[in-house]
Design a protein around this motif. Structure first.
Motif, PDB file in Angstrom:
ATOM      1  N   GLY B 114       0.844  -1.198   0.000  1.00 34.36           N
ATOM      2  CA  GLY B 114       0.000   0.000   0.000  1.00 34.36           C
ATOM      3  C   GLY B 114       0.875   1.242   0.000  1.00 34.36           C
ATOM      4  O   GLY B 114       1.979   1.247   0.547  1.00 34.36           O
ATOM      5  N   LEU B 115       0.362   2.291  -0.646  1.00 39.02           N
ATOM      6  CA  LEU B 115       1.187   3.488  -0.849  1.00 39.02           C
ATOM      7  C   LEU B 115       1.497   4.198   0.462  1.00 39.02           C
ATOM      8  O   LEU B 115       2.569   4.783   0.623  1.00 39.02           O
ATOM      9  CB  LEU B 115       0.493   4.443  -1.817  1.00 39.02           C
ATOM     10  CG  LEU B 115       0.671   4.073  -3.292  1.00 39.02           C
ATOM     11  CD1 LEU B 115      -0.272   4.863  -4.157  1.00 39.02           C
ATOM     12  CD2 LEU B 115       2.102   4.311  -3.722  1.00 39.02           C
ATOM     13  N   THR B 116       0.561   4.118   1.406  1.00 36.13           N
ATOM     14  CA  THR B 116       0.802   4.802   2.684  1.00 36.13           C
ATOM     15  C   THR B 116       2.067   4.257   3.333  1.00 36.13           C
ATOM     16  O   THR B 116       2.941   5.007   3.774  1.00 36.13           O
ATOM     17  CB  THR B 116      -0.397   4.589   3.628  1.00 36.13           C
ATOM     18  OG1 THR B 116      -1.581   4.673   2.857  1.00 36.13           O
ATOM     19  CG2 THR B 116      -0.426   5.624   4.713  1.00 36.13           C
ATOM     20  N   GLU B 117       2.124   2.904   3.408  1.00 35.52           N
ATOM     21  CA  GLU B 117       3.281   2.260   4.021  1.00 35.52           C
ATOM     22  C   GLU B 117       4.547   2.558   3.217  1.00 35.52           C
ATOM     23  O   GLU B 117       5.610   2.799   3.786  1.00 35.52           O
ATOM     24  CB  GLU B 117       3.028   0.747   4.077  1.00 35.52           C
ATOM     25  CG  GLU B 117       4.079  -0.050   4.837  1.00 35.52           C
ATOM     26  CD  GLU B 117       4.215   0.376   6.296  1.00 35.52           C
ATOM     27  OE1 GLU B 117       3.224   0.858   6.884  1.00 35.52           O
ATOM     28  OE2 GLU B 117       5.325   0.256   6.843  1.00 35.52           O
ATOM     29  N   LEU B 118       4.406   2.567   1.877  1.00 35.46           N
ATOM     30  CA  LEU B 118       5.565   2.840   1.023  1.00 35.46           C
ATOM     31  C   LEU B 118       6.117   4.236   1.289  1.00 35.46           C
ATOM     32  O   LEU B 118       7.329   4.419   1.457  1.00 35.46           O
ATOM     33  CB  LEU B 118       5.164   2.712  -0.457  1.00 35.46           C
ATOM     34  CG  LEU B 118       6.265   3.099  -1.449  1.00 35.46           C
ATOM     35  CD1 LEU B 118       7.341   2.050  -1.462  1.00 35.46           C
ATOM     36  CD2 LEU B 118       5.683   3.262  -2.846  1.00 35.46           C
ATOM     37  N   VAL B 119       5.211   5.208   1.333  1.00 35.27           N
ATOM     38  CA  VAL B 119       5.653   6.593   1.573  1.00 35.27           C
ATOM     39  C   VAL B 119       6.367   6.675   2.915  1.00 35.27           C
ATOM     40  O   VAL B 119       7.429   7.297   3.052  1.00 35.27           O
ATOM     41  CB  VAL B 119       4.446   7.559   1.515  1.00 35.27           C
ATOM     42  CG1 VAL B 119       4.806   8.914   2.100  1.00 35.27           C
ATOM     43  CG2 VAL B 119       3.965   7.728   0.091  1.00 35.27           C
ATOM     44  N   LYS B 120       5.795   6.003   3.919  1.00 37.64           N
ATOM     45  CA  LYS B 120       6.425   6.054   5.246  1.00 37.64           C
ATOM     46  C   LYS B 120       7.815   5.439   5.190  1.00 37.64           C
ATOM     47  O   LYS B 120       8.781   6.005   5.702  1.00 37.64           O
ATOM     48  CB  LYS B 120       5.560   5.280   6.238  1.00 37.64           C
ATOM     49  CG  LYS B 120       6.229   5.242   7.595  1.00 37.64           C
ATOM     50  CD  LYS B 120       5.446   4.479   8.626  1.00 37.64           C
ATOM     51  CE  LYS B 120       6.269   4.545   9.930  1.00 37.64           C
ATOM     52  NZ  LYS B 120       5.474   4.248  11.066  1.00 37.64           N
ATOM     53  N   LYS B 121       7.900   4.260   4.547  1.00 39.83           N
ATOM     54  CA  LYS B 121       9.202   3.572   4.505  1.00 39.83           C
ATOM     55  C   LYS B 121      10.231   4.396   3.758  1.00 39.83           C
ATOM     56  O   LYS B 121      11.371   4.562   4.219  1.00 39.83           O
ATOM     57  CB  LYS B 121       9.050   2.205   3.819  1.00 39.83           C
ATOM     58  CG  LYS B 121       8.474   1.149   4.718  1.00 39.83           C
ATOM     59  CD  LYS B 121       8.715  -0.244   4.180  1.00 39.83           C
ATOM     60  CE  LYS B 121       8.320  -1.257   5.257  1.00 39.83           C
ATOM     61  NZ  LYS B 121       7.791  -2.495   4.666  1.00 39.83           N
ATOM     62  N   VAL B 122       9.831   4.942   2.591  1.00 43.43           N
ATOM     63  CA  VAL B 122      10.792   5.696   1.771  1.00 43.43           C
ATOM     64  C   VAL B 122      11.274   6.936   2.510  1.00 43.43           C
ATOM     65  O   VAL B 122      12.473   7.199   2.613  1.00 43.43           O
ATOM     66  CB  VAL B 122      10.151   6.076   0.419  1.00 43.43           C
ATOM     67  CG1 VAL B 122      11.004   7.094  -0.300  1.00 43.43           C
ATOM     68  CG2 VAL B 122       9.958   4.851  -0.449  1.00 43.43           C
ATOM     69  N   LEU B 123      10.331   7.671   3.074  1.00 43.56           N
ATOM     70  CA  LEU B 123      10.735   8.930   3.723  1.00 43.56           C
ATOM     71  C   LEU B 123      11.520   8.661   4.997  1.00 43.56           C
ATOM     72  O   LEU B 123      12.482   9.364   5.314  1.00 43.56           O
ATOM     73  CB  LEU B 123       9.503   9.790   4.009  1.00 43.56           C
ATOM     74  CG  LEU B 123       8.932  10.471   2.761  1.00 43.56           C
ATOM     75  CD1 LEU B 123       7.662  11.212   3.073  1.00 43.56           C
ATOM     76  CD2 LEU B 123       9.945  11.429   2.165  1.00 43.56           C
ATOM     77  N   CYS B 124      11.129   7.637   5.749  1.00 43.53           N
ATOM     78  CA  CYS B 124      11.894   7.316   6.951  1.00 43.53           C
ATOM     79  C   CYS B 124      13.294   6.873   6.587  1.00 43.53           C
ATOM     80  O   CYS B 124      14.264   7.230   7.261  1.00 43.53           O
ATOM     81  CB  CYS B 124      11.180   6.205   7.744  1.00 43.53           C
ATOM     82  SG  CYS B 124       9.779   6.845   8.657  1.00 43.53           S
ATOM     83  N   CYS B 125      13.400   6.069   5.497  1.00 43.59           N
ATOM     84  CA  CYS B 125      14.729   5.655   5.043  1.00 43.59           C
ATOM     85  C   CYS B 125      15.590   6.854   4.720  1.00 43.59           C
ATOM     86  O   CYS B 125      16.756   6.915   5.092  1.00 43.59           O
ATOM     87  CB  CYS B 125      14.609   4.768   3.794  1.00 43.59           C
ATOM     88  SG  CYS B 125      14.414   3.049   4.184  1.00 43.59           S
ATOM     89  N   ILE B 126      14.988   7.835   4.015  1.00 44.17           N
ATOM     90  CA  ILE B 126      15.749   9.031   3.636  1.00 44.17           C
ATOM     91  C   ILE B 126      16.229   9.749   4.880  1.00 44.17           C
ATOM     92  O   ILE B 126      17.391  10.153   4.989  1.00 44.17           O
ATOM     93  CB  ILE B 126      14.887   9.961   2.756  1.00 44.17           C
ATOM     94  CG1 ILE B 126      14.607   9.313   1.404  1.00 44.17           C
ATOM     95  CG2 ILE B 126      15.578  11.289   2.540  1.00 44.17           C
ATOM     96  CD1 ILE B 126      13.660  10.094   0.543  1.00 44.17           C
ATOM     97  N   ILE B 127      15.332   9.866   5.868  1.00 48.85           N
ATOM     98  CA  ILE B 127      15.709  10.561   7.101  1.00 48.85           C
ATOM     99  C   ILE B 127      16.833   9.808   7.788  1.00 48.85           C
ATOM    100  O   ILE B 127      17.819  10.388   8.250  1.00 48.85           O
ATOM    101  CB  ILE B 127      14.482  10.701   8.041  1.00 48.85           C
ATOM    102  CG1 ILE B 127      13.442  11.609   7.392  1.00 48.85           C
ATOM    103  CG2 ILE B 127      14.898  11.251   9.384  1.00 48.85           C
ATOM    104  CD1 ILE B 127      12.116  11.608   8.106  1.00 48.85           C
ATOM    105  N   VAL B 128      16.697   8.467   7.832  1.00 49.50           N
ATOM    106  CA  VAL B 128      17.714   7.659   8.502  1.00 49.50           C
ATOM    107  C   VAL B 128      19.052   7.777   7.795  1.00 49.50           C
ATOM    108  O   VAL B 128      20.090   7.958   8.424  1.00 49.50           O
ATOM    109  CB  VAL B 128      17.249   6.179   8.562  1.00 49.50           C
ATOM    110  CG1 VAL B 128      18.415   5.266   8.881  1.00 49.50           C
ATOM    111  CG2 VAL B 128      16.154   6.024   9.598  1.00 49.50           C
ATOM    112  N   ILE B 129      19.027   7.692   6.472  1.00 52.83           N
ATOM    113  CA  ILE B 129      20.277   7.774   5.710  1.00 52.83           C
ATOM    114  C   ILE B 129      20.952   9.115   5.924  1.00 52.83           C
ATOM    115  O   ILE B 129      22.164   9.187   6.147  1.00 52.83           O
ATOM    116  CB  ILE B 129      20.018   7.525   4.200  1.00 52.83           C
ATOM    117  CG1 ILE B 129      19.677   6.052   3.956  1.00 52.83           C
ATOM    118  CG2 ILE B 129      21.237   7.899   3.376  1.00 52.83           C
ATOM    119  CD1 ILE B 129      19.207   5.759   2.558  1.00 52.83           C
ATOM    120  N   THR B 130      20.173  10.212   5.855  1.00 53.42           N
ATOM    121  CA  THR B 130      20.791  11.531   6.035  1.00 53.42           C
ATOM    122  C   THR B 130      21.348  11.675   7.447  1.00 53.42           C
ATOM    123  O   THR B 130      22.393  12.269   7.659  1.00 53.42           O
ATOM    124  CB  THR B 130      19.781  12.653   5.762  1.00 53.42           C
ATOM    125  OG1 THR B 130      18.552  12.337   6.406  1.00 53.42           O
ATOM    126  CG2 THR B 130      19.572  12.836   4.278  1.00 53.42           C
TER     127      THR B 130
END
Lengths: 289, 138
Positions: B114-130
């Protein structure tokens, strides 16, 4: 000064050198080497000039001659002693034209930043040459005509389309009814007049429009920041009755909506105006209709 | 001089025909989509999981938002008056791709996370990586 020598012997010019200088001025012999009288004045007021070492800087100027169109445009280098030249780029240009290369072509008129003639690209920025101070630290100053414009000659761009676009927004007051016999003034409150501040000062130098990438790619139909600033100036003029029609005329994908708030226009305006904001206000007013 | 001057030097430029749909309505719609995406994205990042409403909203609004963005690029760089063939080609290509993406979002929402979970995962990953990069940078 061979003209002076000839004149001295002639009986007609058997007067003082002072008058000879005036007659040489009348024969349009421009020179920037100081005359005897001017030299005394100069050394009295700014005696430091004569003592300074020459500060020679290079000016790389775009040259192209339409009489020889096969020759590619190129940068020509000129050396100028900044200690014998005024502070602005236009002073250097005039000095080069007088002393070194009289074929150098550029537009200029008021030399005070109000006519908009000398707009050009100076070291990457579009400004007026008469207001741009020569960078005394840089070894080389590059002068190009306004970007993405057809070049008439050297630093002179062809602004025909720009003026045609300006005409298309009807930059004049339009009233629904003619003024009555006794009334001859269009009254405007101080608050309404204040709305025009920052808009009426535009001198249509085209620095902003030629700095806009959207105008580079779509100058055929996108009006550009300068023209849109003036469109807004007439839209919000309280004396004008045709604001709605002015907005209606811009209802198409190109005239206004090619602006993507790149904001090069506001950054480069030599008069410190804000075309980007004016375009945003136009979009806002159009959106709410 | 060979130029694009239409008509004489003294005539005003003729403005394109008036079309509110392509004009201010289009602009309004574009901003509306952008604005609705803000709370949707924030809600997705905060909550995550499988929410059918946010899934549906994201699955419809994101493709349209991207379509309008790419369409603006096509009108900027390949306007119809200058490159009629490329303009038409790219426009139809974009519409086809948008339809595929819409179908893809539907598939993703029904058969996958589902897109909601995808958006959360992608954005959290970006935050974690940065954040990781910030910590490991000398």
């Amino acid at each position: 000064m061979s003209l002076l020598a000839l004149s001295k012997n002639s009986s007609f010019f058997r007067v003082s050198r002072h008058v000879l200088e005036i007659t040489t001025c009348n024969t349009r012999f421009l020179t920037t080497t100081p005359s005897q009288k001017a030299q005394t004045v100069a050394s009295a007021s700014a005696g430091s000039n004569a003592n300074k070492d020459p500060l020679v800087k290079t000016f790389s100027i775009y040259r192209w001659n339409p009489d020889k169109p096969a020759e590619k445009p190129h940068l020509q280098q000129y050396q100028v002693d900044l200690n014998a030249c005024g502070p602005m780029v236009l002073d250097a240009l005039i000095k080069i034209k007088n002393e070194q290369d009289s074929t150098l072509t550029f537009r200029r008129s008021c030399r005070e930043g109000i006519c908009g003639s000398c707009a050009m690209n100076i070291s990457g920025t579009n400004t007026l040459a008469c207001l741009a101070k020569i960078d005394r630290d840089a070894s080389n100053t590059k002068l190009y005509p306004l970007p993405h414009m057809y070049v008439v000659k050297d630093l002179v761009p062809d602004l025909t389309h720009f003026y045609k676009q300006y005409k298309s927004i009807e930059p004049f007051l339009k009233k629904e009814t003619k003024p009555k016999a006794g009334e001859r003034e269009h009254y405007q409150s101080i608050a309404d007049r204040k709305k025009l501040d920052g808009l009426y000062e535009c001198i249509l130098c085209a620095c902003c429009s030629t700095s806009c990438p959207s105008y580079w790619w779509n100058s055929d139909e996108y009006l550009g920041p300068a023209v849109l600033l003036q469109a807004y100036r007439w839209m919000i003029d309280s004396r004008d009755d045709y604001a709605k029609q002015r907005r209606e005329a811009l209802q198409n994908p190109f005239s206004v909506y090619r602006c993507h708030t790149i904001m090069n226009c506001t950054k480069t305006c030599p008069k410190g105006l804000n075309p980007g904001r004016a375009i945003a206000m136009i979009k806002k007013e159009m959106a709410l209709e | 001089m060979a130029q694009y001057i239409k008509g004489s030097v003294n005539e005003a430029v003729v403005l394109p025909p008036r079309d509110k749909v392509a004009g201010s309505y289009h602009w309004d719609f574009e901003r509306l989509l952008s604005v609705t995406l803000i709370p949707l994205t924030i809600a997705s990042v905060v909550k995550g999981g499988a929410h059918p409403i946010t899934d549906l909203c994201l699955g419809v609004i994101l493709p349209f938002h991207c379509h309008i963005g790419f369409d603006a690029m096509i009108t900027d760089y390949f306007p119809h008056r200058r490159n009629p063939v490329l303009n038409r080609g790219f426009s139809w290509g974009l519409r086809a791709v948008t339809l595929i993406v819409l179908y893809g979002c539907y598939e993703f929402n029904t058969n996958d996370v589902g897109l909601t979970e995808l958006v959360k995962k992608v954005l959290c990953c970006i935050i974690v990586i940065t954040r990781c990069k910030k910590n490991t940078m000398p």
